[in-house]
Design a protein around this motif. Structure first.
Motif, mmCIF file in Angstrom:
data_model
loop_
_atom_site.group_PDB
_atom_site.id
_atom_site.type_symbol
_atom_site.label_atom_id
_atom_site.label_comp_id
_atom_site.label_asym_id
_atom_site.label_seq_id
_atom_site.Cartn_x
_atom_site.Cartn_y
_atom_site.Cartn_z
ATOM 1 N N ASP A 63 63.429 -36.782 94.615
ATOM 2 C CA ASP A 63 64.376 -36.517 93.544
ATOM 3 C C ASP A 63 63.920 -35.311 92.733
ATOM 4 O OD1 ASP A 63 65.889 -38.737 94.251
ATOM 5 O OD2 ASP A 63 64.676 -40.071 92.986
ATOM 6 N N PRO A 64 64.843 -34.432 92.362
ATOM 7 C CA PRO A 64 64.445 -33.265 91.568
ATOM 8 C C PRO A 64 63.946 -33.699 90.195
ATOM 9 C CG PRO A 64 66.840 -33.450 91.669
ATOM 10 C CD PRO A 64 66.290 -34.462 92.625
ATOM 11 N N PRO A 65 62.974 -32.971 89.640
ATOM 12 C CA PRO A 65 62.476 -33.322 88.305
ATOM 13 C C PRO A 65 63.584 -33.200 87.273
ATOM 14 C CG PRO A 65 61.688 -31.164 88.989
ATOM 15 C CD PRO A 65 62.335 -31.767 90.177
ATOM 16 N N ALA A 66 63.492 -34.006 86.214
ATOM 17 C CA ALA A 66 64.565 -34.048 85.224
ATOM 18 C C ALA A 66 64.196 -33.362 83.923
ATOM 19 C CB ALA A 66 64.951 -35.506 84.936
ATOM 20 N N GLU A 67 62.890 -33.315 83.579
ATOM 21 C CA GLU A 67 62.486 -32.797 82.284
ATOM 22 C C GLU A 67 61.529 -31.614 82.437
ATOM 23 O OE1 GLU A 67 60.812 -36.060 80.159
ATOM 24 O OE2 GLU A 67 62.777 -36.949 79.665
ATOM 25 N N VAL A 68 61.446 -30.844 81.371
ATOM 26 C CA VAL A 68 60.594 -29.660 81.354
ATOM 27 C C VAL A 68 59.142 -30.009 81.655
ATOM 28 C CG1 VAL A 68 59.596 -27.928 79.811
ATOM 29 C CG2 VAL A 68 62.077 -28.271 79.864
ATOM 30 N N ALA A 69 58.657 -31.129 81.121
ATOM 31 C CA ALA A 69 57.255 -31.507 81.301
ATOM 32 C C ALA A 69 56.873 -31.627 82.773
ATOM 33 C CB ALA A 69 56.965 -32.812 80.578
ATOM 34 N N ALA A 70 57.855 -31.907 83.643
ATOM 35 C CA ALA A 70 57.557 -32.112 85.057
ATOM 36 C C ALA A 70 57.286 -30.810 85.797
ATOM 37 C CB ALA A 70 58.710 -32.850 85.727
ATOM 38 N N VAL A 71 57.737 -29.687 85.270
ATOM 39 C CA VAL A 71 57.547 -28.415 85.984
ATOM 40 C C VAL A 71 56.748 -27.396 85.194
ATOM 41 C CG1 VAL A 71 59.705 -28.708 87.273
ATOM 42 C CG2 VAL A 71 59.729 -27.420 85.122
ATOM 43 N N MET A 72 56.390 -27.708 83.945
ATOM 44 C CA MET A 72 55.675 -26.725 83.132
ATOM 45 C C MET A 72 54.245 -26.550 83.625
ATOM 46 S SD MET A 72 54.754 -28.664 79.535
ATOM 47 C CE MET A 72 53.452 -29.904 79.446
ATOM 48 N N SER A 73 53.662 -25.397 83.300
ATOM 49 C CA SER A 73 52.256 -25.127 83.587
ATOM 50 C C SER A 73 51.439 -25.439 82.346
ATOM 51 C CB SER A 73 52.064 -23.658 83.978
ATOM 52 O OG SER A 73 52.776 -23.349 85.154
ATOM 53 N N ALA A 74 50.402 -26.274 82.519
ATOM 54 C CA ALA A 74 49.569 -26.659 81.376
ATOM 55 C C ALA A 74 48.137 -26.898 81.859
ATOM 56 C CB ALA A 74 50.118 -27.914 80.707
#
Length: 372
Positions: A63-74
């Motif tokens: 399933d594609p990620p839904a929120e920014v936190a799932a794809v952000m770089s940290a």
């Protein structure tokens, strides 16, 4: 020079729990390619870029990620607002990132990009791109940017493509990575990911370049207000048209200016019938312009500019006598005499190097001398 004079400000930020379509809309509406991700108190948590949203969000499987936190770089690579251009250049060189959030007390106040520094550097040293050819890139009837057809040269004029007039064909790559106009969304995403490129030309059936699909185009496609259902889109619907292209005979300096002024990392190269024959990267153009400078001192300055930063030249003197190069004045922070000499020796035509320049902020009791 302070970073705050070059960065984009104020910073456009997003919350970690923001839905990805909301982040995509925010990027599209504000025209930015990087969003600092902040907590409720404004402190930085990470960053999300146009590439994160355009490519990682569309990755196959699950399933594609839904929120920014799932794809952000940290954690994010950042620079302090009280830092200098020196600090930013060192971070860009060491990490390979393209954008840096600028922080004050842990909160983003702006974003600095590689392009911000590059454009400022070229503005300071525009003379290194001169002399330019007689052709000036222009827009011609909606077919993109082209060099005008060359006029008949006078007997004393430089021969196009000769040693006095370097052209795109001298440095372009001939690997043809492109998609057809009817290629589906998924094929375009896979091609960008596989070749690790930020854009790809779109071809008509006869091989003519009719547009370019970039990460920014894929990002816009994922905004339902604009396109509806991205997976059913083709390259024809995704692309930006007309494409900004150059020809093999376009002067290097002209192509470099186009790439910098339009914030393009890569330019398709086309023939007289607009058919794709190659591509050229902005870095290759700038490096070639520096190598082809007639004066050895200019070639050295350009090499230092590319490897260090423009601030170096407000304090550093470069002289050349035959193949001997002398660096005098002040070295920028973080650049020692030995490293400076090694950089200069990579420039074609340099035979010997004397570094009499001193560090800009010498340590107490430190000794300085020449290095050959």
């Amino acid at each position: 020079m302070r970073l705050t004079t070059l960065m984009s400000a104020p910073a456009v930020t997003v919350a970690p729990d923001a839905p990805l379509p909301e982040a995509a809309r925010l990027m599209a509406d504000t025209g930015v390619g990087c969003l600092p991700v902040v907590a409720s108190d404004g402190h930085l948590l990470g960053v999300v870029t146009d590439r994160d949203l355009a490519v990682r969000r569309a990755a196959p499987g699950g399933d594609p990620p839904a929120e920014v936190a799932a794809v952000m770089s940290a954690p994010a690579v950042t620079v302090d607002a009280d830092g200098t251009v020196d600090d930013a250049y060192r971070l860009f060189r060491r990490t390979g990132v393209r954008r840096l959030p600028v922080l004050r007390d842990g909160r983003p106040v702006g974003v600095l990009s590689v392009d911000d520094l590059l454009i400022d550097a070229l503005r300071r040293f525009a003379d290194l791109l001169a002399p330019v050819s007689g052709s000036v890139l222009r827009e011609d009837g909606g077919r993109g940017f082209r060099s005008p057809a060359p006029s008949v040269p006078s007997p004393s004029a430089p021969v196009p493509g000769g040693p006095d007039s370097p052209v795109v064909g001298d440095v372009m790559g001939r690997a043809l990575v492109a998609v057809g106009a009817d290629a589906p969304f998924r094929e375009v995403v896979d091609l960008l990911r596989r070749w690790r490129t930020g854009s790809v030309p779109v071809l008509a059936g006869d091989g003519r370049v009719v547009g370019v699909v970039s990460e920014a185009d894929l990002l816009r496609a994922q905004d339902p207000r604009v396109t509806g259902d991205p997976p059913h889109l083709t390259a024809r619907r995704l692309m930006t048209a007309p494409a900004l292209t150059v020809r093999p005979g376009t002067a290097l300096a002209d192509a470099a200016r186009l790439a910098v002024n339009r914030h393009l990392r890569r330019l398709p190269v086309v023939d007289a019938e607009d058919r794709l024959v190659g591509s050229v990267h902005r870095a290759d153009l700038l490096a070639a312009v520096g190598r082809d400078a007639a004066d050895l001192a200019d070639r050295v300055r350009f090499a230092l500019l590319a490897a260090v930063h423009p601030e170096a030249f407000s304090r550093l003197s470069v002289r050349a006598d035959g193949g001997r190069v002398v660096l005098d004045g002040r070295l920028p922070p973080g650049l020692g005499a030995a490293e400076a000499a090694r950089l200069v020796r990579t420039v074609p035509g340099v035979g010997a190097v004397d570094v009499t320049a001193r560090p800009d902020a010498p340590a107490p009791g430190a000794a300085h001398g020449g290095e050959r």
